[in-house]
Motif scaffolding. Sequence first.
Motif, mmCIF file in Angstrom:
data_model
loop_
_atom_site.group_PDB
_atom_site.id
_atom_site.type_symbol
_atom_site.label_atom_id
_atom_site.label_comp_id
_atom_site.label_asym_id
_atom_site.label_seq_id
_atom_site.Cartn_x
_atom_site.Cartn_y
_atom_site.Cartn_z
ATOM 1 N N SER A 54 15.327 10.013 -53.077
ATOM 2 C CA SER A 54 14.531 9.385 -54.119
ATOM 3 C C SER A 54 13.776 10.468 -55.332
ATOM 4 O O SER A 54 13.629 9.837 -56.314
ATOM 5 C CB SER A 54 13.495 8.544 -53.707
ATOM 6 O OG SER A 54 12.639 9.155 -53.045
ATOM 7 N N SER A 952 7.213 6.742 -63.067
ATOM 8 C CA SER A 952 6.671 6.299 -61.443
ATOM 9 C C SER A 952 5.294 5.943 -61.753
ATOM 10 O O SER A 952 4.394 6.554 -62.294
ATOM 11 C CB SER A 952 7.095 7.392 -60.725
ATOM 12 O OG SER A 952 6.446 8.540 -61.297
ATOM 13 N N ASN A 956 4.255 7.654 -57.146
ATOM 14 C CA ASN A 956 5.532 7.578 -57.017
ATOM 15 C C ASN A 956 5.889 6.740 -55.885
ATOM 16 O O ASN A 956 7.114 6.565 -55.420
ATOM 17 C CB ASN A 956 6.128 8.869 -56.582
ATOM 18 C CG ASN A 956 7.595 9.153 -56.933
ATOM 19 O OD1 ASN A 956 7.993 8.627 -57.977
ATOM 20 N ND2 ASN A 956 8.275 9.868 -56.075
ATOM 21 N N LYS A 959 9.054 3.939 -57.889
ATOM 22 C CA LYS A 959 9.872 4.911 -58.564
ATOM 23 C C LYS A 959 10.433 4.518 -59.879
ATOM 24 O O LYS A 959 10.557 5.368 -60.810
ATOM 25 C CB LYS A 959 11.014 5.456 -57.627
ATOM 26 C CG LYS A 959 10.428 6.101 -56.409
ATOM 27 C CD LYS A 959 11.667 6.415 -55.411
ATOM 28 C CE LYS A 959 11.435 7.160 -54.217
ATOM 29 N NZ LYS A 959 10.419 6.172 -53.374
#
Length: 1012
Positions: A54, A952, A956, A959
């Motif tokens: 990710s 984000s 985060n 995302k």
Amino acid sequence: MKQKLILTLSMVFMTMLLFGQTRITGIVRNASQEPLIGVSIFLKGTSTGSVTDSEGRFSIELPSSDGILRFSYAGFMTQEVPLAGKSTLEVVLQESTTELTEVVVTALGIKKERKALGYSVSEVKGEELTQARETNVMNSLAGKVAGVNITAGSGGPGSSNNVLIRGVSSIGGTTQPLYVVNGIPMENPRSAQPGGQWDNAPDLGDAIGNLNPDDIETISVLKGAAASALYGYRAKAGVIMITTKSGKADGIEFNSNFVGEQIMDLTNWQYVYGQGANNLKPTSGTAAAQVGGSSWGGLLDGSMVPQFDGVERPYVAVKDNLRNFYRMGSNWTNTLTLTKAFTGGSIRLSGSNLDNKSVVPNSNLGRQTFNLATIFEPIKNLHIDARVNYILESAKNRAMLSDGAGNANYQVMFLPTSLHVNDLRPGTNPDGSELAYNSNNTFATNPWFAVDKFVNDTKRERLVSSFSARYELESGYYVQGRVGRDNFTDNYTNVVPTGTAYRPNGSISLRNTEFVDMNADILLGKTYTWNEFSFSPVLGGSYRHTKTLESTNSGSDFNVPFVYNILNAANKSVSYLDTRLEVQSVYANTEFSYRDLLFLTGSVRSDWFSSLATPGFNNKLNIVYPSVNTSFVFSELWKPSFLSFGKLRMGYAEVGAATDPYQTLLSYSFLSESVNGYPLGSISNVSIPNSGLRASRARELEIGAELSLFNGLLSVDASWYNKVSEDEIIPVTISSTTGYSGAVLNSGSLQNKGVEALITARILRNSEGLSWTSSLNGSVNDNKVLEMAEGTTIMPMGTSRTGYGFVQHQLDMPSFQIMAYDYKYDENGDIVYLASGVPDRGALTAMGSAIPKWTAGWNNELTYKRLNMSFLLEGKWGAKIYSGTDYYGYTNGLHQATLENREGNFAPEGSNTVTEASTYYAQLVQNVSKLNVESADFIKLRQIIVGYTFPSLFNNKVKSLNISAVARNPFILMRKTDNIDPEASYSSTVPGIELGGIPAMRSFGLNLSVKF
């Protein structure tokens, strides 16, 4: 001692392996320094690989720090990075300036670089299907692919559609493409109306509409025979290949789409005269009920006039009956996806719920979809892909189509101009029977009674599963095996309730259908290289077995009123259908290439059909389909400054279409009746069988070019094709005295030739984040029926409920000709009139094809930093449509044209005959039905999307978050039909005739996509 030695050596060996491995880590970004998730990374020449997480990071264990890593990602150019002793890498992938260098999925699931293809393939990303979505995913493709004509049915949510690739592919069989999901062919049976005059049932949908667009990675359209030749007998109408998503990285994704739906009232009725007859207002409730749906009354003057129930109401224009009857519909889809990537594999699990509330009151559709995709390598060089898709679908009160009985759509459309639809509520009398408003026509069902009391419910349970295993030997050979099974069970319940005016005691029908389609194939191949040449042969075989079991229990006259149980029916009958088909196939494919300059591919396939078998006859059961295509990348030799890429391609291939089972010999079935306890039997063949049937064949030549100019700012993909279908399997009409409706023959030939093109311009792309990409696709198709059975020149396909409009195939004309009666002319070319003053009926004349000759789509995508906007327009030209709506508009006195000489006499001057307007116009559209044939040309704004992608969020933890405002079919920019949608059709199998469908709809809403 020996065991200790073995243990010691094993530990030493494992230690050597451990310390012999080198860990390579790194991060992959795009040009804007944003991390890319799910980038595929492989050590060149091996199957060792990984994917980015990710945050765009990756880690891979390699034997050494030498070698080359290959990075590939959809929409970006593949990049090879030499390790040269490095253990940490930072890689920046560049967006592909042209799709010509991408890898696309071709026949049998074989992946090839686009530049190697000698035929046209169009690819649509799954993201394009999910923002402004449709209940049937195929409708989302409308206007996006050159040469593909998609028309949605008028049956509301869950109804089937009509998909034509490069025109009508057959005059005797199916014209629909083959769908292939994850390499496994999938049948797409459609429960649509056949186009008969007496059609009166709902459209129960098709199979492809069950798929959840959130699960789709890409859709590849194999348009021509050269592209689809490896599918042989199933490829005549083209192939649509669907690849579903698999897990690429760890994450959670949630998509939610909510839209409101409303009808578009396209009618332009007259609102000068109201309900009545002979230009007079009703004088009593009985008189109002007798004139029923007639708008041949007096001038609307606001006076109090009795209506069907004896209640006096203002005699005024009611202009919003459609809007007052249809409600605001909605479509809410929520999909949750979990993905997990690990060394040597990945898992993706998704669950989706669709809740559609139709614009038709008391009608809705619900669908739950669960999808599991697993990819893993249990041992070195063995790649396994297993997928399961489980679908539950339930529809309540699907809308009736075409004829008026039980059809609320039909009745609301033709209500008299002075009768308010809400005055027909609640639709029932105190005893529960229908509140009838038209005593002169019991089949004019009260629309509120139809939607509240009739039952047209369906339930489907479906399981689509596939398993694929590919093993790559150290010698370079690979072997791949696949098996797929598609199984669904449908239950359809139809109830005409107690108290219905045209069937007072009611009736019931229960139909259960079980469908099983099993497909399996195996491939063996290897790529040989020497110097700058390569040679890639593939051998394979496949097996298919399909089975359909259908049982129907019918009953009429309920013993106990309002109890809708088959056991409560006084008269019962049962029918049963068992249909099976088996096909065995072998094939080979070979690709030669020289550098990145010249590619040549050839294939051959042979199919053996159980449906051609005839016991006692030594007839041929198989047919062979060859193909050859080539691609020449001339930009490798000629590189002017303006040319980024240039390719010429050409392909020739033969494909076909098999026949349905049980047409080579007489087949038999049992009847419900019995004698002395033994059931009676009958011949089930509708047409005389033919023991010498052959599978039909189509030959196609395709020539094309692909160009990328000015460093990818402008790209062009154009094709010319010529396809001729032969040995068409046609039931030729014969005398009914034979006991059959026709005879099955290999007779007929059909040609499609045309041009299609896609032009893409990247108009803006600057460093400030502003970009604008515009693409225009268009196609021209010339279709012609070349041959028919000896002695015949027409083939009936459909008849309007009116009885004065027809659809036929005509020799030496484009297929699906709209047929209608012209004026009768004398020797001077003047119209001949009857004594009543009504024009006399002339010849039944072809008015034009129901299939558009020209189609075009214009798509625009604009972005500014994190803001995005897109809009799509689609247009079609050259088609005709017979409007049953306009016919009844004339006969009921609703059409604007009926205002002319409304209160006058149409009989010739000096005649003793009196011809009133109601008589004149009713006879006019019967004698001269071409007045109801209209041009189906249109330009529609298909969709608009305006969205924003947030960075984000929450450290985060989120995302990506995108929210969009979406609209589907918001406006019709141009149409030539008077009172209907030019795409209207109650039958997805026979285009060009419309009546009694749900009006055209537009939708507006929001789309939310969140990735965790």
